[in-house]
Each structure stands twice: as structure tokens, then as C-alpha cells.
Design a protein around this motif. Structure first.
Motif, PDB file in Angstrom:
ATOM      1  N   VAL A 232      44.235  26.854 -76.810  1.00 17.11           N
ATOM      2  CA  VAL A 232      45.389  26.448 -76.007  1.00 17.11           C
ATOM      3  C   VAL A 232      45.114  25.109 -75.329  1.00 17.11           C
ATOM      4  CG1 VAL A 232      46.815  27.039 -74.000  1.00 17.11           C
ATOM      5  CG2 VAL A 232      46.165  28.816 -75.633  1.00 17.11           C
ATOM      6  N   SER A 233      43.917  24.957 -74.766  1.00 16.50           N
ATOM      7  CA  SER A 233      43.559  23.715 -74.069  1.00 16.50           C
ATOM      8  C   SER A 233      43.534  22.530 -75.026  1.00 16.50           C
ATOM      9  CB  SER A 233      42.189  23.867 -73.393  1.00 16.50           C
ATOM     10  OG  SER A 233      42.214  24.907 -72.437  1.00 16.50           O
ATOM     11  N   SER A 234      43.055  22.765 -76.240  1.00 16.62           N
ATOM     12  CA  SER A 234      43.001  21.704 -77.242  1.00 16.62           C
ATOM     13  C   SER A 234      44.410  21.239 -77.609  1.00 16.62           C
ATOM     14  CB  SER A 234      42.268  22.186 -78.490  1.00 16.62           C
ATOM     15  OG  SER A 234      42.250  21.197 -79.484  1.00 16.62           O
ATOM     16  N   TYR A 235      45.326  22.184 -77.825  1.00 16.64           N
ATOM     17  CA  TYR A 235      46.714  21.835 -78.130  1.00 16.64           C
ATOM     18  C   TYR A 235      47.375  21.125 -76.954  1.00 16.64           C
ATOM     19  CZ  TYR A 235      46.985  24.419 -82.561  1.00 16.64           C
ATOM     20  OH  TYR A 235      46.821  24.840 -83.851  1.00 16.64           O
ATOM     21  N   TYR A 236      47.041  21.567 -75.743  1.00 19.34           N
ATOM     22  CA  TYR A 236      47.611  20.938 -74.548  1.00 19.34           C
ATOM     23  C   TYR A 236      47.170  19.471 -74.454  1.00 19.34           C
ATOM     24  CZ  TYR A 236      48.175  19.781 -69.602  1.00 19.34           C
ATOM     25  OH  TYR A 236      48.498  19.152 -68.433  1.00 19.34           O
ATOM     26  N   ARG A 237      45.878  19.234 -74.701  1.00 18.54           N
ATOM     27  CA  ARG A 237      45.377  17.850 -74.662  1.00 18.54           C
ATOM     28  C   ARG A 237      46.025  16.998 -75.755  1.00 18.54           C
ATOM     29  NH1 ARG A 237      40.521  20.645 -73.416  1.00 18.54           N
ATOM     30  NH2 ARG A 237      39.900  20.612 -75.606  1.00 18.54           N
TER      31      ARG A 237
ATOM     32  N   PHE B  32      49.127  27.419 -71.004  1.00 14.34           N
ATOM     33  CA  PHE B  32      50.105  27.752 -72.050  1.00 14.34           C
ATOM     34  C   PHE B  32      51.534  27.488 -71.574  1.00 14.34           C
ATOM     35  CE2 PHE B  32      53.149  30.884 -73.676  1.00 14.34           C
ATOM     36  CZ  PHE B  32      53.173  30.507 -75.010  1.00 14.34           C
ATOM     37  N   PHE B  33      51.861  27.953 -70.379  1.00 16.57           N
ATOM     38  CA  PHE B  33      53.237  27.807 -69.908  1.00 16.57           C
ATOM     39  C   PHE B  33      53.583  26.348 -69.615  1.00 16.57           C
ATOM     40  CE2 PHE B  33      53.407  32.444 -69.220  1.00 16.57           C
ATOM     41  CZ  PHE B  33      54.670  32.680 -69.735  1.00 16.57           C
ATOM     42  N   ILE B  34      52.620  25.577 -69.138  1.00 15.79           N
ATOM     43  CA  ILE B  34      52.874  24.151 -68.941  1.00 15.79           C
ATOM     44  C   ILE B  34      53.215  23.501 -70.283  1.00 15.79           C
ATOM     45  CG2 ILE B  34      51.808  21.937 -68.332  1.00 15.79           C
ATOM     46  CD1 ILE B  34      50.190  23.488 -66.207  1.00 15.79           C
TER      47      ILE B  34
ATOM     48  N   SER C   4      56.255  22.685 -80.007  1.00 16.10           N
ATOM     49  CA  SER C   4      56.840  24.032 -80.155  1.00 16.10           C
ATOM     50  C   SER C   4      56.105  24.824 -81.226  1.00 16.10           C
ATOM     51  CB  SER C   4      58.329  23.936 -80.475  1.00 16.10           C
ATOM     52  OG  SER C   4      58.546  23.311 -81.738  1.00 16.10           O
ATOM     53  N   GLY C   5      55.561  24.122 -82.227  1.00 17.52           N
ATOM     54  CA  GLY C   5      54.726  24.790 -83.237  1.00 17.52           C
ATOM     55  C   GLY C   5      53.440  25.310 -82.634  1.00 17.52           C
ATOM     56  N   TYR C   6      52.828  24.525 -81.742  1.00 19.88           N
ATOM     57  CA  TYR C   6      51.622  24.976 -81.043  1.00 19.88           C
ATOM     58  C   TYR C   6      51.926  26.232 -80.216  1.00 19.88           C
ATOM     59  CZ  TYR C   6      50.120  20.087 -81.844  1.00 19.88           C
ATOM     60  OH  TYR C   6      49.808  18.870 -82.390  1.00 19.88           O
ATOM     61  N   VAL C   7      53.074  26.191 -79.528  1.00 24.33           N
ATOM     62  CA  VAL C   7      53.464  27.314 -78.667  1.00 24.33           C
ATOM     63  C   VAL C   7      53.644  28.582 -79.498  1.00 24.33           C
ATOM     64  CG1 VAL C   7      55.340  28.212 -77.216  1.00 24.33           C
ATOM     65  CG2 VAL C   7      54.520  25.864 -76.894  1.00 24.33           C
ATOM     66  N   ALA C   8      54.335  28.465 -80.635  1.00 21.86           N
ATOM     67  CA  ALA C   8      54.563  29.633 -81.492  1.00 21.86           C
ATOM     68  C   ALA C   8      53.252  30.217 -81.994  1.00 21.86           C
ATOM     69  CB  ALA C   8      55.449  29.235 -82.679  1.00 21.86           C
ATOM     70  N   GLU C   9      52.290  29.351 -82.283  1.00 17.64           N
ATOM     71  CA  GLU C   9      50.985  29.826 -82.774  1.00 17.64           C
ATOM     72  C   GLU C   9      50.194  30.517 -81.666  1.00 17.64           C
ATOM     73  OE1 GLU C   9      46.813  27.965 -84.564  1.00 17.64           O
ATOM     74  OE2 GLU C   9      48.642  26.738 -84.570  1.00 17.64           O
ATOM     75  N   CYS C  10      50.272  29.995 -80.457  1.00 19.44           N
ATOM     76  CA  CYS C  10      49.433  30.502 -79.372  1.00 19.44           C
ATOM     77  C   CYS C  10      50.032  31.697 -78.631  1.00 19.44           C
ATOM     78  CB  CYS C  10      49.157  29.390 -78.362  1.00 19.44           C
ATOM     79  SG  CYS C  10      48.133  28.048 -78.977  1.00 19.44           S
ATOM     80  N   GLU C  11      51.360  31.815 -78.623  1.00 21.27           N
ATOM     81  CA  GLU C  11      52.007  32.825 -77.778  1.00 21.27           C
ATOM     82  C   GLU C  11      51.501  34.243 -77.998  1.00 21.27           C
ATOM     83  OE1 GLU C  11      56.188  33.224 -75.534  1.00 21.27           O
ATOM     84  OE2 GLU C  11      56.189  32.279 -77.515  1.00 21.27           O
ATOM     85  N   PRO C  12      51.410  34.737 -79.252  1.00 23.79           N
ATOM     86  CA  PRO C  12      50.915  36.116 -79.420  1.00 23.79           C
ATOM     87  C   PRO C  12      49.466  36.285 -78.970  1.00 23.79           C
ATOM     88  CG  PRO C  12      51.147  35.010 -81.558  1.00 23.79           C
ATOM     89  CD  PRO C  12      51.801  34.138 -80.540  1.00 23.79           C
ATOM     90  N   LEU C  13      48.665  35.242 -79.069  1.00 24.36           N
ATOM     91  CA  LEU C  13      47.268  35.315 -78.622  1.00 24.36           C
ATOM     92  C   LEU C  13      47.189  35.356 -77.104  1.00 24.36           C
ATOM     93  CD1 LEU C  13      45.746  32.607 -81.022  1.00 24.36           C
ATOM     94  CD2 LEU C  13      45.695  35.089 -81.308  1.00 24.36           C
ATOM     95  N   VAL C  14      47.988  34.519 -76.455  1.00 27.04           N
ATOM     96  CA  VAL C  14      47.965  34.429 -74.994  1.00 27.04           C
ATOM     97  C   VAL C  14      48.435  35.736 -74.356  1.00 27.04           C
ATOM     98  CG1 VAL C  14      49.042  33.260 -73.023  1.00 27.04           C
ATOM     99  CG2 VAL C  14      48.198  31.923 -74.957  1.00 27.04           C
TER     100      VAL C  14
ATOM    101  N   GLU D 169      35.985  36.065 -76.934  1.00 21.40           N
ATOM    102  CA  GLU D 169      37.227  35.889 -77.691  1.00 21.40           C
ATOM    103  C   GLU D 169      38.305  35.249 -76.809  1.00 21.40           C
ATOM    104  OE1 GLU D 169      40.054  35.912 -80.705  1.00 21.40           O
ATOM    105  OE2 GLU D 169      37.863  36.029 -80.719  1.00 21.40           O
ATOM    106  N   ALA D 170      38.347  35.664 -75.539  1.00 19.16           N
ATOM    107  CA  ALA D 170      39.314  35.068 -74.613  1.00 19.16           C
ATOM    108  C   ALA D 170      39.029  33.575 -74.436  1.00 19.16           C
ATOM    109  CB  ALA D 170      39.260  35.779 -73.264  1.00 19.16           C
ATOM    110  N   GLU D 171      37.742  33.227 -74.364  1.00 17.69           N
ATOM    111  CA  GLU D 171      37.376  31.811 -74.254  1.00 17.69           C
ATOM    112  C   GLU D 171      37.816  31.032 -75.496  1.00 17.69           C
ATOM    113  OE1 GLU D 171      33.897  30.132 -71.812  1.00 17.69           O
ATOM    114  OE2 GLU D 171      33.053  31.825 -72.917  1.00 17.69           O
ATOM    115  N   ARG D 172      37.700  31.666 -76.662  1.00 21.53           N
ATOM    116  CA  ARG D 172      38.125  31.001 -77.898  1.00 21.53           C
ATOM    117  C   ARG D 172      39.620  30.689 -77.841  1.00 21.53           C
ATOM    118  NH1 ARG D 172      40.630  31.753 -82.509  1.00 21.53           N
ATOM    119  NH2 ARG D 172      41.255  33.870 -81.961  1.00 21.53           N
TER     120      ARG D 172
END
Length: 517
Positions: A180-185, A229-231, A206-216, A172-175
Motif C-alpha cells: 500500500v505504501s509503495s502504491y501511495y508513493r 489506503f484511504f488517503i 483506482s487500479g491500485y485501490v482495487a488491488e489493495c482493498e481486499p487485502l487491507v 504478512e500485515a507488514e507485506r
């Protein structure tokens, strides 16, 4: 048999013994241990060993013997490889990653050879060494292998449930990491494509960040996930022009990453560089000066990140009017490192920085005799010939190359050569600088053309340029200008230099080639 004897000569005895002990069943010596003992005697031929194990009718081609010999060879190889990897140490994240993958490759090889006991031993040992570094692909694969072994080889329900739960956790962590990596790319793609304005990219990211933050937040010690994520989060803020918040986020990132075991220096260096970059964008010399000092303590000297830090320090001085600081930062740069570590296009960017400092010297803004260090002599046409890549970058740094040429000619009273370039400058501005992102660039080009149309007379130029100048310094233009990385020395400063070098007397008696009507 000779190959096994040779392996035993270099194999660590204690590790071989430990692996043999693991292979025992209910305290009874295993066949592989018996074979090892016979080989160690050294005075038996292979046929004699086979006879002792399988009877007088068996030969060295006996299937069971061949399989047993293969298992012993794998066991000894495991001991040798494990000792080699162990000696390399696992004290840093990078070492754990390299050696963890090496062990994982060996385990995968042993799995194909069905050397179950060796696999179990190595998987346990490797997981114990690397688990706290939270290198997800390694941890996920190792726990999955162990869950499979406890399910299929010597069934142990308690151990199976333990490692299956870990395998599910890491999967699940890999998922999440992949998301996150996909959004970063995707963010990087949008930046490189230049199809959207920086603030538009910032809104999307910023939309990607909002979606990923609770997961990260569920995986606070996975350094690769936290760094990526932070980058991405910091980039979204800088693209939106919220530099104070970006600095705070970079500080938060450093705190989080330092709580991750062995967080890579690369990630921490990027956060340090981000704080410096944001200080440059804010044109806050005091904050930037402190952030440069702080970053120097974190970044290895002579590295590519150290060059990037020097670049930001020079830009900080140029952007804030602290030109002496910019000069001295440039004077101590290792020029051999520039050519060794950077691509040609990036070397050309440094030449542009150096050209601006030389223009400031010519304009009297820097006194080199009062500075520490010395710069090479500056020749305009040599400079232009040395930046071929950026000369083709019509919407990028070529803008600064053209401005530098005009400033150089103006300071040296070569008005006629500026007039020769006027039509080209007009065409360039109308073709490449009409979008909002280039608003300040466009305005400054118009100011230069106004000076030419006013026959380089200061009073006339001031009178005719007011409207364009006010547009250039408007809040909208300044906001867009911060996001536009092509502006090196603030155009307000460059315009002061232009005005200082215009004529104050009537142009009637000057020998100028006035542009034809």
C-alpha cells in the motif's frame, strides 16, 4: 563494582527483584541473584565477593565472574530503562510508538549481550503495552524475538507456536502495508511529475485501490495501513472528479480509523481536510461551511493543518462567490504562524489569495467597512516582488499573478499598461496554456486579449468573445477546471468584473495607445 552499586542506588527495587525472580531455575536462587545480594550488603570488597562465589583462588578477572557481573549490570539497566519508559506512558499511539521503539532498541542491545531473561521479560512487557496499537514493525520484531527465545532458551512448544503464529501474522500485515505504501508513493510521484492529466492519474490509482482493498480489509485495526489506503482511495476519487464519493469515502475512513486504537490525529485531520477540499471542488458553500466547522473541532489551533483549513475556507468563499466569508476568514489568520510554519512558496500562495480579495474590494464585491477585521493595504508591485517562486512557475500560479495584474490595471483605468503587456500575454498563452488541462486558463487569457483588441469597449468585447466564453464554460472545460487547482476565483466572476470596467461609450475620443497593427 562501583558502577553497579551506583546503578542500584537509582534502580527501582521492585523491578530488579522481579527480574531476579525470573532468572531463577526451578525455584533455586540463581548466581546472578547471589551476586546481587552480596553487592547490596555494601560492606564487602569485590575480591571478597568473588571469593564467596568462586572460591579463594578466583580473582575479579575470573571469566565466569566477569560474565556474571555483566549480566547483573544489564539486568539493573533493564529495570532502570523500563521504569523510565513506563513513566512516559503509553496512552496514545504516538507515545506507544516512541517508547515502543526505545524498548525495542534496549532489547536489541541486550540480545547482543546474551541477557536472555532480561530480553524475555522486556519483550513480554513491551508487547503487552503496545500490541493493541498495531504498530507493525514493533509487534513483528517483538513476536519474532519471543518465538526465537521459546525455541532456543528454555524450549516451550506451546509458547513458541503462539508467538510464531503472531510473528507470521505481523509479517504478512507488514507485506500488505509495504504494498500500500509503495502504491501511495507512486501516486505522489505521478502527481508531482505533472506528466499525466489528473484523470489519467486517477484511473491508474483506482487500479491500485482495487488491488489493495481486499487485502487491507483483513487488517481493520492497523491504523497506519488504513490511513495510507484511504488517503490513496480519496485521492483517486478527487483526481477523477468524483467529489461526492470522495466525501463519503472520507467519512468511511474516519469511522474505520476511530475503531483503531489510538489512531493518530494527523490521519483524522487529513480526512477532515479532504472533506473540506472536496466541498471546495464541488463549489458547495453550504456543505463546505459545515465541513469547515466540523474540521475545526478536530484540528489543533495554531498547527499547520489549521492553516491548511483556513486556506480551504478562504478558497471556499472565493470559489462560491461568498467573498465576505473569505475576507473574514483571512482577517483572523495568524500571519506570524504563516511565516513560522510554511515554506516560502506556500507563503506566496497566501499572498495570491490576499491579492484576489483586494481585487474584489477594488471591484466593489467586498465592502471592508462592513467586515470584521482589517487587511493590510495592497500595493500591486510590492505583491509581484513578493512572489518570486510562483513567478517562475509558468504552468502554475504564475497564471494567476498575470491575471491579477491585468485586473488591477483594468479597474484602475490603466489601459495603456495592459497594452504594453499584450504581446507577452500572447506568447505566454501559446507557450504554456495549450494543453487540455489549461483549457479554462487559456480561454480566460483569450478573453482578456479580446478586450484589448476591442479597445476595451464593452459591446465590442461581448460580441467578439462569445465563442471563447462558451468554450470556457463548456462541460469539458469545467470538468478539467475542477481538477486544475490554479483557478482561485471563478473565471465567470472575473469576466463579469472585466466587463463592468470596460467602456460603454464609443472609444473614438479616448486617449488610448491602440495596439499597432
Amino acid at each position: 563494582m562501583e558502577d553497579i552499586r551506583e546503578l542500584l542506588e537509582v534502580a527501582p527495587t521492585k523491578k530488579v527483584g522481579k527480574l531476579l525472580k525470573i532468572s531463577q531455575a526451578k525455584g533455586k536462587q540463581s548466581m546472578i541473584a547471589e551476586l546481587h545480594a552480596l553487592v547490596r550488603k555494601g560492606d564487602l570488597t569485590e575480591e571478597e565477593i568473588v571469593t564467596k562465589l568462586y572460591g579463594e583462588e578466583a580473582t575479579s578477572s575470573h571469566p565466569a565472574y566477569r560474565a556474571l557481573k555483566s549480566r547483573l549490570r544489564d539486568l539493573i539497566t533493564t529495570a532502570i530503562m523500563d521504569d523510565d519508559v513506563y513513566s512516559a506512558n503509553y496512552r496514545t499511539y504516538d507515545n506507544a510508538q516512541v517508547n515502543g521503539y526505545r524498548q525495542l532498541n534496549l532489547i536489541s542491545l541486550l540480545l547482543t549481550r546474551r541477557a536472555w531473561q532480561s530480553v524475555k521479560y522486556l519483550a513480554h512487557l513491551t508487547l503487552r503495552r503496545v500490541q493493541d496499537y498495531e504498530i507493525l514493525p514493533i509487534n513483528s520484531r517483538l513476536t519474532s524475538i519471543l518465538a526465537g527465545l521459546y525455541l532456543g532458551v528454555g524450549f516451550d512448544e506451546k509458547q513458541f507456536l503462539k508467538y510464531q503464529a503472531l510473528a507470521d501474522h505481523y509479517a504478512e500485515a507488514e507485506r500488505v502495508l509495504n504494498k500500500v505504501s509503495s502504491y501511495y508513493r507512486e501516486m505522489r510521484r505521478m502527481i508531482y511529475a505533472h506528466k499525466l492529466l489528473p484523470n489519467e492519474i486517477g484511473e491508474e490509482v483506482s487500479g491500485y485501490v482495487a488491488e489493495c482493498e481486499p487485502l487491507v480489509k483483513q487488517y481493520p485495526t492497523v491504523s497506519a495501513m488504513q490511513a495510507t489506503f484511504f488517503i490513496m482511495k480519496v485521492h483517486s476519487l478527487t483526481l477523477l472528479g468524483d467529489y461526492p464519493e470522495a466525501i463519503q469515502t472520507a467519512n468511511e475512513a474516519e469511522t474505520v480509523l476511530r475503531n483503531c486504537k489510538g489512531a493518530g490525529n494527523q490521519s483524522l485531520s487529513l480526512m477532515a481536510l479532504t472533506r473540506v477540499e472536496c466541498s471546495v471542488k464541488l463549489r458547495d458553500f453550504k456543505e463546505g461551511y459545515l465541513q469547515v466547522k466540523r474540521a475545526k473541532a478536530m484540528i489543533a489551533e495554531g498547527s499547520i493543518n489549521h492553516l491548511k483549513l483556513s486556506e480551504y475556507a478562504i478558497t471556499l468563499g472565493l470559489q462560491t462567490g461568498n467573498f465576505d466569508y473569505a475576507y473574514e476568514q483571512l482577517a483572523v489568520v495568524d500571519r506570524r504562524a504563516l511565516k513560522r510554519l510554511l515554506k516560502q512558496q506556500h507563503v506566496e500562495y497566501w499572498l495570491i489569495l490576499e491579492a484576489y480579495i483586494n481585487i474584489l474590494i477594488l471591484a466593489g464585491r467586498i465592502d471592508p467597512d462592513q467586515m470584521k477585521g482589517k487587511l493590510p493595504d495592497f500595493k500591486l508591485f510590492k505583491f509581484v516582488n513578493n512572489v518570486p517562486s510562483y513567478s517562475k512557475d509558468k504552468q502554475g500560479m504564475n497564471i494567476q499573478i498575470l491575471i491579477l495584474q491585468v485586473l488591477y490595471l483594468l479597474i484602475n483605468d490603466q489601459y495603456g499598461r495592459i497594452i504594453d503587456r499584450t504581446d507577452a500575454l500572447i506568447r505566454y498563452g501559446s507557450r504554456y496554456l495549450m494543453n487540455n488541462e489549461n483549457l479554462r486558463n487559456n480561454c480566460f487569457f483569450k478573453l482578456l486579449l479580446t478586450a484589448e483588441k476591442s479597445n476595451f469597449h464593452r459591446a465590442a468585447t461581448l460580441r467578439k468573445s462569445q465563442k471563447t466564453y462558451q468554450k470556457m464554460v463548456s462541460p469539458q472545460a469545467k470538468l478539467l477546471g475542477r481538477a486544475n487547482s490554479t483557478e482561485i476565483v471563478r473565471y465567470e466572476t472575473l469576466w463579469e468584473i472585466v466587463l463592468e470596467n470596460l467602456e460603454t461609450s464609443s472609444p473614438d475620443g479616448r486617449k488610448l495607445r491602440v495596439r499597432g497593427k
